[in-house]
Design an enzyme around this catalytic site. Structure first.
Site, PDB file in Angstrom:
ATOM      1  N   GLU A 189      -5.446  25.499  25.919  1.00  0.00           N
ATOM      2  CA  GLU A 189      -5.236  26.952  25.834  1.00  0.00           C
ATOM      3  C   GLU A 189      -5.085  27.483  24.409  1.00  0.00           C
ATOM      4  O   GLU A 189      -4.171  28.260  24.121  1.00  0.00           O
ATOM      5  CB  GLU A 189      -4.030  27.345  26.698  1.00  0.00           C
ATOM      6  CG  GLU A 189      -4.232  26.960  28.153  1.00  0.00           C
ATOM      7  CD  GLU A 189      -3.058  27.314  29.064  1.00  0.00           C
ATOM      8  OE1 GLU A 189      -1.988  27.644  28.528  1.00  0.00           O
ATOM      9  OE2 GLU A 189      -3.218  27.252  30.278  1.00  0.00           O
ATOM     10  N   GLU A 298      -8.615  21.868  36.607  1.00  0.00           N
ATOM     11  CA  GLU A 298      -7.395  22.283  37.321  1.00  0.00           C
ATOM     12  C   GLU A 298      -7.759  23.163  38.512  1.00  0.00           C
ATOM     13  O   GLU A 298      -7.137  24.203  38.752  1.00  0.00           O
ATOM     14  CB  GLU A 298      -6.453  23.036  36.377  1.00  0.00           C
ATOM     15  CG  GLU A 298      -6.073  22.247  35.142  1.00  0.00           C
ATOM     16  CD  GLU A 298      -5.064  22.973  34.241  1.00  0.00           C
ATOM     17  OE1 GLU A 298      -4.403  23.915  34.689  1.00  0.00           O
ATOM     18  OE2 GLU A 298      -4.954  22.561  33.067  1.00  0.00           O
TER      19      GLU A 298
HETATM   20  C1  GLA Z   1      -1.999  25.686  33.043  1.00  0.00           C
HETATM   21  C2  GLA Z   1      -1.713  24.337  32.425  1.00  0.00           C
HETATM   22  C3  GLA Z   1      -1.310  23.335  33.466  1.00  0.00           C
HETATM   23  C4  GLA Z   1      -0.316  23.887  34.446  1.00  0.00           C
HETATM   24  C5  GLA Z   1      -0.848  25.149  35.048  1.00  0.00           C
HETATM   25  C6  GLA Z   1       0.136  25.733  36.035  1.00  0.00           C
HETATM   26  O1  GLA Z   1      -3.202  25.766  33.643  1.00  0.00           O
HETATM   27  O2  GLA Z   1      -2.798  23.829  31.716  1.00  0.00           O
HETATM   28  O3  GLA Z   1      -0.735  22.233  32.820  1.00  0.00           O
HETATM   29  O4  GLA Z   1       0.898  24.111  33.809  1.00  0.00           O
HETATM   30  O5  GLA Z   1      -1.050  26.070  34.009  1.00  0.00           O
HETATM   31  O6  GLA Z   1       0.669  24.788  36.872  1.00  0.00           O
END
Ligand code: GLA
Length: 449
Positions: A189, A298
């Site tokens: 991020e 994710e």
């Molecule tokens: C972001 C992070 C993850 C996790 C999600 C929420 O996407 O990269 O590690 O914390 O938020 O669970």
């Protein structure tokens, strides 16, 4: 009592101790109950369905290696990532420990050992992030916020201190797990939701204190320490054209400076109404054009269209939501399959609806159901949609049949070994009874004399 009697009694106890300490006698009640209560369904494992395309992964905590979660994991997935336990705040306990080189590896080790035991690949999430990182990383030696420093000399010293901490942290983690990681999320991020610093970068403390040096140095160091692993830059909303293009420009810039980046991680926290699959595909194609790998890191697909919809329990969620979700999942996986040459893994941010960060987020008090397995670990319409089959159709039966043949062979092997154990147990018990009888007769006879 004669010496002989003592010897016999001693021998008897010895045999007892040896036999009862055998692991066969030590299957815990928990494991037993569980094995009877829950069996993964008779459906094809996801990892088999997509074996020709990409790894299928799930984010887990150590407790998800057990019971129903563990069985689902072993059955459907061939890659894991830590939901939290490999983040900096989980590895670093305190400043003092950090300075003394003491780290908390316990949970991370458990996941690595599990992955290796089950032949699964490991993604490492995440080395450098502005979140879930101890705040003292960003304080100077006197405990002041480095970002508040105005003296250029001290700013320089702070930058060096923070980069030194980063090097020490990365070295500790990568030295420990090198050679065992398929892909490292080196930074997470780093992009903003808007123009950020003007180049689209998030104005995190990392950026404010070190500029983009933290990104360059982090990638170079991980490459040096673990040359064969994939190095990934991970972010969310990578489908939004402006954010995607800023990220693209950053990578081009870093590559020109010789920074070793191998792939883009697309978090892909999406919903039934957002974004369009076309946008997701276009982003993957854009990064692939740079020769980069793409990883879906994710994935979860919310059943909600907006923040005003609320279902408090799973029972309240209407069937049409699951149907809608299934169609979106189907479209998404068709796109992933179409682009599979540029995608090495698709990782869900959980195993089944019972556990997800989406419960209560972004709306307090509501349940979400973002995966292809429901709260009871049963396949949802979304499972059948991505598998490309209708539940209970002929094709479903055929796929199950195909899968069952392999499954039956495994079961036969298991049953055979269980039979051997049974025979072994009976022989041992009979020998014990005979021995006990012989000892009693012997003692009685001796007494009579
Ligand atoms: C972001 C992070 C993850 C996790 C999600 C929420 O996407 O990269 O590690 O914390 O938020 O669970």
């Amino acid at each position: 009592m004669s010496k002989r009697i003592c010897l016999f009694i001693l021998l008897f106890f010895l045999i007892n101790v040896i036999i009862t300490s055998d692991p066969i006698f030590h299957v815990s009640a928990d494991e037993n109950e569980n094995a009877e209560e829950f069996q993964p369904e008779n459906i094809a494992p996801l990892r088999d369905l997509f074996a020709d395309y990409f790894y299928i992964g799930a984010a887990v905590e150590p407790q998800h290696l057990l019971h129903e979660f563990g069985q689902m994991l072993e059955y459907h997935y061939n890659m894991i990532v830590a939901e939290n336990v490999m983040k900096p705040e989980a590895i670093v306990r305190s400043k003092e420990d950090f300075e003394n080189g003491n780290f908390n590896w316990t949970s991370a080790d458990i996941l690595f050992d599990y992955a290796e035991k089950h032949g699964m690949k490991m993604r490492y999430h995440t080395l450098i992030w502005h979140n879930q990182t101890p705040n003292w990383f960003f304080l100077d030696e006197d405990g002041n916020e480095m970002i508040d420093e105005t003296d250029p000399e001290k700013q320089k010293a702070n930058k060096e201190l923070l980069l030194e901490r980063m090097r020490k942290y990365i070295t500790a983690v990568v030295e420990r797990y090198k050679g065992r990681v398929e892909a490292w999320d080196v930074v997470n991020e780093v992009m903003a939701d808007d123009e950020g610093n003007g180049d689209g970068l998030r104005e995190s403390k990392w950026l404010q204190i070190t500029g983009t040096d933290f990104i360059e140095e982090a990638f170079k160091l991980v490459r040096e320490l673990d040359p064969d692993a994939k190095l990934v830059i991970n972010d969310y909303n990578t489908h939004i054209p402006s954010k995607r293009d800023y990220l693209y420009n950053l990578i081009v810039d870093l590559q020109e400076k010789g920074t070793p980046i191998d792939g883009v991680g697309h978090q892909t926290h999406i919903s039934i109404s957002y974004p369009s699959i076309r946008e997701i595909g276009e982003s993957i194609e854009k990064f692939a054009s740079l020769g980069l790998d793409n990883e879906i890191t994710e994935l979860d697909l919310s059943i909600y269209r907006n923040d005003s919809e609320v279902y408090h329990t799973f029972d309240e969620i209407p069937e049409f939501k699951y149907e809608r979700q299934a169609r979106k999942y189907e479209e998404l996986f068709n796109e992933f399959k179409r682009l599979h040459e540029h995608i090495s893994s698709v990782v869900f941010w959980g195993i089944a609806d019972i556990h997800t960060w989406k419960h209560n987020f972004p709306v307090e008090g509501r349940k979400d159901a973002p995966f292809v397995f429901d709260e009871n670990f049963k396949a949802k319409p979304a499972y059948y949609a991505i598998a490309g089959i209708e539940p209970n159709s002929e094709e479903d039966h055929a796929k199950n049949e195909e899968h069952n043949i392999a499954h039956d062979t495994d079961q036969e092997v298991n049953e055979e070994s269980e039979n051997i154990i049974d025979v072994y147990l009976w022989v041992v018990l009979t020998a014990l009874i005979i021995l006990t009888g012989a000892i009693i007769i012997f003692i009685v006879r001796r007494r009579k004399k």
